[in-house]
Write a protein that holds these residues in place. Sequence first.
Motif, mmCIF file in Angstrom:
data_model
loop_
_atom_site.group_PDB
_atom_site.id
_atom_site.type_symbol
_atom_site.label_atom_id
_atom_site.label_comp_id
_atom_site.label_asym_id
_atom_site.label_seq_id
_atom_site.Cartn_x
_atom_site.Cartn_y
_atom_site.Cartn_z
ATOM 1 N N GLN A 99 32.675 35.848 34.154
ATOM 2 C CA GLN A 99 34.000 35.758 34.751
ATOM 3 C C GLN A 99 34.139 34.427 35.470
ATOM 4 N N ARG A 100 35.249 33.747 35.279
ATOM 5 C CA ARG A 100 35.494 32.517 36.021
ATOM 6 C C ARG A 100 35.665 32.827 37.508
ATOM 7 N N SER A 101 35.301 31.883 38.313
ATOM 8 C CA SER A 101 35.574 32.042 39.738
ATOM 9 C C SER A 101 37.073 31.939 39.965
ATOM 10 N N PRO A 102 37.580 32.685 40.944
ATOM 11 C CA PRO A 102 39.024 32.626 41.203
ATOM 12 C C PRO A 102 39.473 31.223 41.566
ATOM 13 N N ARG A 103 40.666 30.855 41.085
ATOM 14 C CA ARG A 103 41.236 29.570 41.461
ATOM 15 C C ARG A 103 42.092 29.754 42.711
ATOM 16 N N PRO A 107 50.268 30.417 48.528
ATOM 17 C CA PRO A 107 49.308 30.151 49.591
ATOM 18 C C PRO A 107 47.892 30.489 49.176
ATOM 19 N N PRO A 108 46.885 29.901 49.877
ATOM 20 C CA PRO A 108 45.511 30.080 49.440
ATOM 21 C C PRO A 108 45.149 31.547 49.282
ATOM 22 N N ALA A 109 44.393 31.836 48.227
ATOM 23 C CA ALA A 109 43.950 33.201 47.998
ATOM 24 C C ALA A 109 42.976 33.602 49.099
ATOM 25 N N ALA A 110 42.916 34.911 49.345
ATOM 26 C CA ALA A 110 41.994 35.403 50.348
ATOM 27 C C ALA A 110 40.567 35.203 49.877
ATOM 28 N N PRO A 111 39.585 35.150 50.803
ATOM 29 C CA PRO A 111 38.191 34.968 50.398
ATOM 30 C C PRO A 111 37.746 36.074 49.452
ATOM 31 N N PRO A 123 41.615 42.135 50.462
ATOM 32 C CA PRO A 123 42.880 42.871 50.429
ATOM 33 C C PRO A 123 44.096 41.964 50.561
ATOM 34 N N ARG A 124 45.100 42.253 49.764
ATOM 35 C CA ARG A 124 46.360 41.523 49.873
ATOM 36 C C ARG A 124 47.534 42.393 49.437
ATOM 37 N N ASP A 125 47.484 43.021 48.269
ATOM 38 C CA ASP A 125 48.618 43.770 47.739
ATOM 39 C C ASP A 125 48.220 45.217 47.495
ATOM 40 N N PRO A 126 49.051 46.162 47.906
ATOM 41 C CA PRO A 126 48.717 47.569 47.701
ATOM 42 C C PRO A 126 48.825 47.954 46.232
ATOM 43 N N GLY A 127 47.856 48.721 45.773
ATOM 44 C CA GLY A 127 47.928 49.282 44.429
ATOM 45 C C GLY A 127 47.692 48.309 43.310
ATOM 46 N N SER A 128 47.110 47.135 43.562
ATOM 47 C CA SER A 128 46.899 46.132 42.522
ATOM 48 C C SER A 128 45.414 45.969 42.260
ATOM 49 N N SER A 287 60.722 43.531 37.641
ATOM 50 C CA SER A 287 59.438 44.189 37.863
ATOM 51 C C SER A 287 58.322 43.490 37.093
ATOM 52 N N ILE A 288 58.613 43.069 35.868
ATOM 53 C CA ILE A 288 57.594 42.394 35.056
ATOM 54 C C ILE A 288 57.239 41.043 35.671
ATOM 55 N N ALA A 289 58.217 40.343 36.223
ATOM 56 C CA ALA A 289 57.916 39.088 36.914
ATOM 57 C C ALA A 289 56.994 39.342 38.103
ATOM 58 N N SER A 290 57.217 40.421 38.832
ATOM 59 C CA SER A 290 56.341 40.753 39.957
ATOM 60 C C SER A 290 54.950 41.134 39.465
ATOM 61 N N ASP A 291 54.876 41.816 38.316
ATOM 62 C CA ASP A 291 53.562 42.126 37.732
ATOM 63 C C ASP A 291 52.785 40.841 37.448
ATOM 64 N N VAL A 292 53.472 39.851 36.884
ATOM 65 C CA VAL A 292 52.805 38.582 36.548
ATOM 66 C C VAL A 292 52.360 37.869 37.815
ATOM 67 N N ALA A 293 53.158 37.951 38.870
ATOM 68 C CA ALA A 293 52.761 37.320 40.125
ATOM 69 C C ALA A 293 51.468 37.941 40.651
ATOM 70 N N LEU A 294 51.333 39.268 40.569
ATOM 71 C CA LEU A 294 50.102 39.939 41.000
ATOM 72 C C LEU A 294 48.937 39.587 40.085
ATOM 73 N N LEU A 295 49.211 39.501 38.776
ATOM 74 C CA LEU A 295 48.174 39.107 37.833
ATOM 75 C C LEU A 295 47.674 37.700 38.151
ATOM 76 N N SER A 296 48.574 36.796 38.456
ATOM 77 C CA SER A 296 48.191 35.424 38.786
ATOM 78 C C SER A 296 47.277 35.400 39.998
ATOM 79 N N ARG A 297 47.629 36.156 40.997
ATOM 80 C CA ARG A 297 46.819 36.207 42.207
ATOM 81 C C ARG A 297 45.449 36.810 41.916
ATOM 82 N N ALA A 298 45.416 37.880 41.122
ATOM 83 C CA ALA A 298 44.140 38.533 40.825
ATOM 84 C C ALA A 298 43.214 37.620 40.031
ATOM 85 N N LEU A 299 43.783 36.848 39.112
ATOM 86 C CA LEU A 299 42.976 35.926 38.317
ATOM 87 C C LEU A 299 42.674 34.633 39.059
#
Length: 597
Positions: A99-103, A107-111, A123-128, A287-299
């Motif tokens: 797995q690649r390290s998170p980019r 705003p900066p991703a959480a540690p 932790p950042r987003d509920p249910g993701s 909703s799909i745009a919000s899904d992609v935003a969460l996906l971006s953060r997770a990756l």
Amino acid sequence: MASNAFHARRFGAVPWILILMLGAGCGGSSAEREDARDTGQVEAVEIVDRTPVTDAAEVTVNAAEESLPSRGVVIEADREADPTAHPPRHAEAPGRIEQRSPREVNPPAAPTRDIGSVIIAAPRDPGSRLRMVDCWFEIPSHAPPVTCYRMQVPESHARPGSREIDFPVLRLSAADDSDKTPVLHLGGGGPGNPLGLDRDNIGNWVWDWYRELSIDDNRDLYLMDPRGVGMARPVLVCSEYIPAFLGSLSRDLSVSEEVEWNRRVNRQCVDRLRREGVDLSAYNSRSIASDVALLSRALGIPRWNLYGVSYGSRYALTLAREYPELVESMVLDAAVFPNVRYMDHYGRNLEMAFQRLLGHCVSDTACRNALGDPATRFWDLVRKLNTHPLHTTVSHPDTGRDVTLVLNGERFLGVVYNTLYDAAQFRDLPDILSSLERGELGIFEQKVEDWIAFQTDADYGDASAAAHFCYEESPFVDYDGAIAEASMLRKELREASVAMLRYNQEQCRRWPVAPGGAEEGNPVNTPIPTLFLHGALDPVLPVENLENQLRHFANADVEIFAEVSHSIVGIHPCGETLASAFYNYKLGFREHVSCRH
């Protein structure tokens, strides 16, 4: 044109009018088009679990999660097969997960914390949660490295504590670790069309079509089925439709009879989905745009080069509106615009699509010599089939079982329209008309079978499509004006078009989806570099609409393909070439590429 969820396929008052079903290619998934043609540098981090993994073993973070707050984005390596997906036939070597390290995100991703073979974002987003899973399909030796994920998100982003749903994500990795911004393919269009990521449909279209677009240019490619369709869970499908549709084919139904059985199926579907607790108001482009935003953060991916085909282009535009910081550039293939009132001119656009087919024949010497007056012969055949339908039997392309078919004029138009997504239809017109005039199906049999396969695709999210339509399309339609315009069509199109418009208006009043806000019907004004690819023969998205929208894009270029219909990439080789150059050089791409078409 924008989605006509109620009419296109599952909710159509009259099944032949498919003008507003926006799919990838011939009205279907990318897999169905396979035969159409012969920032910031990131170090790769390898995380290796030395513990052998058996079929029954899991690598999860369930125990670790107990010590974490309930809110969080989790990347989880899950070695257990997805219980609802097709059985996996290919897996990585036991005990090895990369797995690649998170980019860093802005705003900066959480540690992050490394727990064995798992990377967990704080932790950042509920249910993701993003889970790495065994791929559910066989990966050929010539394919690039593939990683399979399932992205878990809340069904309703506006309602904390709503149930969790998920959708599939595939990463095709470039040969070398690259700092190039990856490409995100936003799905198969529709809305509701699957991309074709299931085991039975995934194939060379994935490994070969997009190599030049992304992989050969040392750029990672991500593909997804949006929520509610294809390999997502749940798939919002009206299962009541398929047996009703197949049963209707053996009867010579009037327009009013077609409307009635569609209305009955619609009621059954809505009632069942309500009982199952589905929140249909949560299935839309926002909703799909919000899904992609969460996906971006997770990756950990801060920006994307987006690829949107057909209705997927509306997802891209919604991302550009709601999360512009996530978008580096966009390639929009057969673009759909939120402010274009496609349904307002439904009848006119429908008639123009058939006129385009017949006009192409007039301008083609071979077609004109074969048919003489193609328009007269075409419409004479429609009237003949409505008076004396052709009774025949065809094979169901998936089951091989015989399907009894009464081919009347309405169904003939439906099949023809569906095949207009493929420019080959324009070349086949003389053979089609000649065979049917003799009372034979001829080459039209294959087109009928393709139409049946399209209509009965169990992975098509027709309920999701209807939810999109009622949220972001229907609220802005001038139904009175559209019906008045459709009432002026030629007789062969008039009754069905008016019935379809009235039916759509009626069904959105029943569908449990509140209208979206005014922004869903407004133009997206953006400076994001955008390349438009468009086919001049597109039956659902007239090129004139695209030309009228360019003023909303401060940094845009356009490529029109004269002999191509709906969607370019995967159909014409110049599509991938131009898109790849655009991702690299943005508006300066033409200095680095030459592609004739």
